[in-house]
Design a protein around this motif. Structure first.
Motif, PDB file in Angstrom:
ATOM      1  N   THR A 256      40.839  69.088 -69.960  1.00 17.57           N
ATOM      2  CA  THR A 256      40.533  69.240 -68.539  1.00 17.57           C
ATOM      3  C   THR A 256      39.044  69.025 -68.293  1.00 17.57           C
ATOM      4  OG1 THR A 256      42.335  70.836 -68.310  1.00 17.57           O
ATOM      5  CG2 THR A 256      40.700  70.769 -66.547  1.00 17.57           C
ATOM      6  N   GLY A 257      38.217  69.601 -69.153  1.00 20.73           N
ATOM      7  CA  GLY A 257      36.779  69.389 -69.034  1.00 20.73           C
ATOM      8  C   GLY A 257      36.414  67.929 -69.214  1.00 20.73           C
ATOM      9  N   GLY A 258      37.082  67.241 -70.133  1.00 22.00           N
ATOM     10  CA  GLY A 258      36.818  65.826 -70.342  1.00 22.00           C
ATOM     11  C   GLY A 258      37.174  64.998 -69.128  1.00 22.00           C
ATOM     12  N   ARG A 259      38.318  65.311 -68.501  1.00 27.47           N
ATOM     13  CA  ARG A 259      38.703  64.575 -67.288  1.00 27.47           C
ATOM     14  C   ARG A 259      37.704  64.817 -66.165  1.00 27.47           C
ATOM     15  NH1 ARG A 259      44.044  66.786 -68.838  1.00 27.47           N
ATOM     16  NH2 ARG A 259      45.127  65.146 -70.005  1.00 27.47           N
ATOM     17  N   ALA A 260      37.226  66.063 -66.068  1.00 26.07           N
ATOM     18  CA  ALA A 260      36.225  66.367 -65.042  1.00 26.07           C
ATOM     19  C   ALA A 260      34.949  65.574 -65.300  1.00 26.07           C
ATOM     20  CB  ALA A 260      35.940  67.867 -65.021  1.00 26.07           C
ATOM     21  N   ARG A 261      34.525  65.499 -66.560  1.00 22.61           N
ATOM     22  CA  ARG A 261      33.324  64.727 -66.876  1.00 22.61           C
ATOM     23  C   ARG A 261      33.528  63.240 -66.587  1.00 22.61           C
ATOM     24  NH1 ARG A 261      33.245  68.380 -71.112  1.00 22.61           N
ATOM     25  NH2 ARG A 261      34.222  66.922 -72.569  1.00 22.61           N
ATOM     26  N   ALA A 262      34.757  62.748 -66.805  1.00 19.50           N
ATOM     27  CA  ALA A 262      35.044  61.340 -66.514  1.00 19.50           C
ATOM     28  C   ALA A 262      34.880  61.059 -65.019  1.00 19.50           C
ATOM     29  CB  ALA A 262      36.460  60.989 -66.973  1.00 19.50           C
ATOM     30  N   ILE A 263      35.429  61.941 -64.198  1.00 21.08           N
ATOM     31  CA  ILE A 263      35.309  61.759 -62.746  1.00 21.08           C
ATOM     32  C   ILE A 263      33.861  61.911 -62.312  1.00 21.08           C
ATOM     33  CG2 ILE A 263      35.998  62.695 -60.503  1.00 21.08           C
ATOM     34  CD1 ILE A 263      38.655  63.497 -61.804  1.00 21.08           C
ATOM     35  N   HIS A 264      33.186  62.924 -62.879  1.00 20.92           N
ATOM     36  CA  HIS A 264      31.771  63.107 -62.559  1.00 20.92           C
ATOM     37  C   HIS A 264      30.958  61.875 -62.946  1.00 20.92           C
ATOM     38  CE1 HIS A 264      31.662  67.808 -62.343  1.00 20.92           C
ATOM     39  NE2 HIS A 264      32.042  67.245 -61.222  1.00 20.92           N
ATOM     40  N   ARG A 265      31.235  61.347 -64.114  1.00 23.69           N
ATOM     41  CA  ARG A 265      30.484  60.187 -64.595  1.00 23.69           C
ATOM     42  C   ARG A 265      30.686  58.985 -63.677  1.00 23.69           C
ATOM     43  NH1 ARG A 265      26.065  58.814 -67.664  1.00 23.69           N
ATOM     44  NH2 ARG A 265      26.174  56.575 -68.031  1.00 23.69           N
ATOM     45  N   PHE A 266      31.936  58.738 -63.299  1.00 27.17           N
ATOM     46  CA  PHE A 266      32.225  57.581 -62.466  1.00 27.17           C
ATOM     47  C   PHE A 266      31.615  57.748 -61.069  1.00 27.17           C
ATOM     48  CE2 PHE A 266      34.912  55.069 -59.596  1.00 27.17           C
ATOM     49  CZ  PHE A 266      34.803  53.828 -60.202  1.00 27.17           C
ATOM     50  N   ALA A 267      31.884  58.902 -60.447  1.00 33.04           N
ATOM     51  CA  ALA A 267      31.377  59.125 -59.088  1.00 33.04           C
ATOM     52  C   ALA A 267      29.851  59.150 -59.073  1.00 33.04           C
ATOM     53  CB  ALA A 267      31.933  60.436 -58.529  1.00 33.04           C
ATOM     54  N   GLY A 268      29.257  59.850 -60.048  1.00 33.27           N
ATOM     55  CA  GLY A 268      27.802  59.931 -60.100  1.00 33.27           C
ATOM     56  C   GLY A 268      27.157  58.584 -60.351  1.00 33.27           C
ATOM     57  N   THR A 269      27.785  57.765 -61.199  1.00 30.83           N
ATOM     58  CA  THR A 269      27.235  56.446 -61.496  1.00 30.83           C
ATOM     59  C   THR A 269      27.312  55.524 -60.286  1.00 30.83           C
ATOM     60  OG1 THR A 269      27.797  56.624 -63.838  1.00 30.83           O
ATOM     61  CG2 THR A 269      27.440  54.411 -62.959  1.00 30.83           C
ATOM     62  N   VAL A 270      28.458  55.541 -59.600  1.00 27.00           N
ATOM     63  CA  VAL A 270      28.598  54.689 -58.413  1.00 27.00           C
ATOM     64  C   VAL A 270      27.545  55.044 -57.365  1.00 27.00           C
ATOM     65  CG1 VAL A 270      30.098  54.118 -56.469  1.00 27.00           C
ATOM     66  CG2 VAL A 270      31.044  54.234 -58.773  1.00 27.00           C
ATOM     67  N   ALA A 271      27.420  56.345 -57.080  1.00 21.81           N
ATOM     68  CA  ALA A 271      26.420  56.772 -56.107  1.00 21.81           C
ATOM     69  C   ALA A 271      25.010  56.475 -56.616  1.00 21.81           C
ATOM     70  CB  ALA A 271      26.574  58.265 -55.817  1.00 21.81           C
ATOM     71  N   GLY A 272      24.788  56.678 -57.921  1.00 23.92           N
ATOM     72  CA  GLY A 272      23.471  56.414 -58.497  1.00 23.92           C
ATOM     73  C   GLY A 272      23.099  54.945 -58.445  1.00 23.92           C
ATOM     74  N   LEU A 273      24.093  54.061 -58.586  1.00 25.54           N
ATOM     75  CA  LEU A 273      23.819  52.622 -58.500  1.00 25.54           C
ATOM     76  C   LEU A 273      23.410  52.225 -57.087  1.00 25.54           C
ATOM     77  CD1 LEU A 273      26.712  51.181 -60.721  1.00 25.54           C
ATOM     78  CD2 LEU A 273      24.261  51.148 -61.234  1.00 25.54           C
ATOM     79  N   VAL A 274      24.050  52.822 -56.094  1.00 19.59           N
ATOM     80  CA  VAL A 274      23.663  52.557 -54.703  1.00 19.59           C
ATOM     81  C   VAL A 274      22.233  53.053 -54.465  1.00 19.59           C
ATOM     82  CG1 VAL A 274      24.174  53.094 -52.295  1.00 19.59           C
ATOM     83  CG2 VAL A 274      26.047  52.644 -53.895  1.00 19.59           C
ATOM     84  N   PHE A 275      21.953  54.245 -55.000  1.00 20.86           N
ATOM     85  CA  PHE A 275      20.599  54.809 -54.884  1.00 20.86           C
ATOM     86  C   PHE A 275      19.574  53.904 -55.561  1.00 20.86           C
ATOM     87  CE2 PHE A 275      17.714  58.483 -56.356  1.00 20.86           C
ATOM     88  CZ  PHE A 275      16.930  58.393 -55.209  1.00 20.86           C
ATOM     89  N   PHE A 276      19.919  53.425 -56.752  1.00 16.91           N
ATOM     90  CA  PHE A 276      19.023  52.528 -57.477  1.00 16.91           C
ATOM     91  C   PHE A 276      18.779  51.239 -56.700  1.00 16.91           C
ATOM     92  CE2 PHE A 276      18.788  48.791 -60.286  1.00 16.91           C
ATOM     93  CZ  PHE A 276      17.551  49.032 -60.880  1.00 16.91           C
ATOM     94  N   ALA A 277      19.832  50.706 -56.070  1.00 17.38           N
ATOM     95  CA  ALA A 277      19.683  49.471 -55.302  1.00 17.38           C
ATOM     96  C   ALA A 277      18.652  49.650 -54.193  1.00 17.38           C
ATOM     97  CB  ALA A 277      21.025  49.053 -54.714  1.00 17.38           C
ATOM     98  N   GLY A 278      18.696  50.804 -53.523  1.00 15.16           N
ATOM     99  CA  GLY A 278      17.716  51.061 -52.475  1.00 15.16           C
ATOM    100  C   GLY A 278      16.304  51.193 -53.028  1.00 15.16           C
ATOM    101  N   LEU A 279      16.168  51.892 -54.147  1.00 13.90           N
ATOM    102  CA  LEU A 279      14.850  52.056 -54.754  1.00 13.90           C
ATOM    103  C   LEU A 279      14.308  50.725 -55.261  1.00 13.90           C
ATOM    104  CD1 LEU A 279      15.458  55.339 -56.812  1.00 13.90           C
ATOM    105  CD2 LEU A 279      14.246  55.119 -54.639  1.00 13.90           C
ATOM    106  N   TYR A 280      15.192  49.903 -55.804  1.00 15.08           N
ATOM    107  CA  TYR A 280      14.778  48.615 -56.375  1.00 15.08           C
ATOM    108  C   TYR A 280      14.195  47.702 -55.305  1.00 15.08           C
ATOM    109  CZ  TYR A 280      15.096  44.541 -59.494  1.00 15.08           C
ATOM    110  OH  TYR A 280      14.802  43.454 -60.272  1.00 15.08           O
ATOM    111  N   GLN A 281      14.744  47.811 -54.081  1.00 11.77           N
ATOM    112  CA  GLN A 281      14.253  46.975 -52.992  1.00 11.77           C
ATOM    113  C   GLN A 281      12.820  47.319 -52.604  1.00 11.77           C
ATOM    114  OE1 GLN A 281      15.947  44.301 -51.820  1.00 11.77           O
ATOM    115  NE2 GLN A 281      17.390  44.879 -53.450  1.00 11.77           N
ATOM    116  N   LEU A 282      12.394  48.528 -52.943  1.00  9.18           N
ATOM    117  CA  LEU A 282      11.025  48.937 -52.652  1.00  9.18           C
ATOM    118  C   LEU A 282      10.025  48.362 -53.646  1.00  9.18           C
ATOM    119  CD1 LEU A 282      11.699  52.714 -51.854  1.00  9.18           C
ATOM    120  CD2 LEU A 282      11.425  50.818 -50.221  1.00  9.18           C
ATOM    121  N   SER A 283      10.539  47.754 -54.726  1.00  8.83           N
ATOM    122  CA  SER A 283       9.701  47.152 -55.775  1.00  8.83           C
ATOM    123  C   SER A 283       8.617  48.101 -56.270  1.00  8.83           C
ATOM    124  CB  SER A 283       9.048  45.854 -55.258  1.00  8.83           C
ATOM    125  OG  SER A 283      10.016  44.924 -54.860  1.00  8.83           O
TER     126      SER A 283
END
Length: 483
Positions: A256-283
């Motif tokens: 159960t903990g592993g499944r939670a980490r899987a969901i956390h990893r996926f959701a956090g990464t997707v949101a983090g990639l969007v965040f990174f895209a915005g930061l990257y545009q600031l050069s």
């Protein structure tokens, strides 16, 4: 004398996935840890910028991550823990950088990359699970190896990468030493229970039935498969898929903990990639980039122990900036696309591995931990017939460590195999109580004093642990807990 901890007489209910996904513990009490992490990176990275080496400043993060391995440690061991983690991170960074330099673009590059990163992941997971140092776990060892590899393939000299990482380790050790000195001067001398030496803990877990070996096996298989899929699809950086599999599986068999980490990893990464895209545009560059990454490291420390999805939200841009320093050219689109697809592969492979690879290993681990704890308890009781000495104290430390391992194994079984564990929980709880009773009594015996006289008439143990009381679970026959 301290009271003996009592295990609940009924097994804890299986953890609900929802409760793990949306739990958010307190965070602001960790602000000091956040400041240490930010400073450990910002100081050496700022020095590199000031010296005209802005292009390489981000590589200091590879060593600065070591500061996180001192969080929560007693003052007397904090700096040593950070230094040891720093040596490991330097070794991983150097391995990745050399591999990237030698193999970059050559035939078989992808296969060799997957093999080496899998070995690094397995070594880190085994070491962390065997020694139990606590967060942040094996994540940064594989991250620095992959980051060093990517930078070297982009043309940065391995000596430069390792040198900057070493500067980061120095920053981590200096910041940790200062914080430990401040805590000592303030009287905040947090102490922790003594544990067996590192080599003893590593040797102790070298068993096919141990938690550490089972977890290492799962991680190795999942990383090899996830990396192999990424290579077969001709992606340049398969380590991101492997890193995802590692994160999901690195803490052990709790499904159960592993499944939670899987969901956390996926959701956090997707949101983090969007965040990174915005930061990257600031050069961002120079001091601005250093300040940005330092802020991200501060945020990671705040949330890493309370909600992993939020922590991943900040880890993702940190890893991309650190690993891509001096290597990123053009837009962020292809990088974000590849990381998203690789994360999805890593999550899928890891979730399947949770159920397919050694699905009943938790039962064997419980029985193995029980036998180990009983053996140590018998050795300690025998030692109590002699004057208390250094060996007796070492056995106390060993029994405390073994009791924790047995307790953790029982909790894993209760969550992953509730029906099987239900009928065994009462005996498990009684055995834990007996072990803690013996440990508490033994720890109260002064050095040089014989706890149980040879004639077994005079005793310095309390009544319930005297020679007339023999805890049945410890000194009776093993109950075959894995059956």
């Amino acid at each position: 004398m301290t009271s003996v901890p009592l295990a609940p007489r009924q097994a804890p209910p299986p953890t609900r996935l929802r409760s793990l996904l949306f739990t958010l513990g307190p965070v602001w009490h960790r602000w000091r840890s956040g400041v240490r992490s930010a400073a450990a990176f910002a100081i050496p990275a700022g020095m590199l910028v000031a010296a005209g080496h802005s292009r390489y400043a981000m590589f200091a993060a590879f060593g600065a991550f070591a500061v996180m391995y001192g969080d929560g440690r007693p003052v007397r061991t904090r700096t040593g823990s950070v230094a040891a983690a720093g040596i490991g991170l330097l070794a991983c960074t150097g391995t990745g950088a050399l591999l990237g330099k030698v193999m970059g673009g050559r035939a078989g590059d992808g296969v060799v990359t997957v093999v080496v990163l899998t070995v690094v992941a397995m070594a880190a997971v085994y070491g962390i699970n065997a020694t139990r140092p606590g967060p942040p776990g094996a994540l940064f060892f594989m991250m620095t190896c992959g980051g060093g590899m990517a930078a070297a393939k982009a043309g940065v000299a391995p000596a430069t990468i390792v040198g900057c990482a070493a500067l980061g380790v120095t920053g981590a050790v200096v910041v940790t030493s200062i914080s430990a000195g401040i805590d000592y001067a303030r009287g905040d001398r947090m102490t922790g229970p003594r544990v067996p030496a590192v080599w003893r803990r590593l040797r102790r877990s070298w068993s096919a039935r141990s938690h550490a070996v089972t977890t290492t096996l799962r991680v190795g298989i999942a990383c090899a498969i996830a990396g192999g899929i990424a290579v077969s699809l001709h992606w340049l950086h398969p380590y991101w898929a492997m890193l995802t599999a590692l994160v999901v599986l690195a803490q052990g068999p709790h499904r159960t903990g592993g499944r939670a980490r899987a969901i956390h990893r996926f959701a956090g990464t997707v949101a983090g990639l969007v965040f990174f895209a915005g930061l990257y545009q600031l050069s961002p560059s120079g001091y601005w980039l250093v300040a940005l990454v330092a802020g991200l490291m501060f945020a990671i420390e705040l949330f890493v122990g309370s909600n992993y999805a939020i922590a991943v939200f900040f880890i993702t841009p940190t890893a991309l900036f650190a690993g891509g320093a001096g290597a990123g050219k053009g837009g962020a689109g292809p990088m974000i696309r590849d990381r998203f697809l690789e994360t999805m592969i890593g999550v899928i492979v890891a979730v399947i591995a949770l159920s397919v690879v050694a699905p009943r290993a938790h039962r064997r681990t419980l029985y193995s931990e029980q036998q180990r704890m009983q053996t140590t308890a018998r050795e300690l009781l025998a030692a109590l017939h002699e004057p208390m000495n250094a060996r007796g104290r070492l056995l106390c430390d060993k029994l405390r460590f073994d009791l924790k391992g047995y307790e953790n194994a029982g909790i894993d079984c209760a969550h992953d195999d509730a029906r099987w564990m239900h009928s065994r929980w009462a005996a498990h709880a009684e055995l834990l109580h007996d072990g803690h009773t013996l440990l508490t009594a033994a720890e109260a015996v002064p050095m040089g004093v014989t706890a149980i006289a040879p004639e077994q008439e005079e005793t310095h143990l309390p009544a319930e642990t005297s020679a007339s009381y023999i805890p049945r679970g410890i000194f009776g026959a093993d109950d075959g807990g894995s059956q």
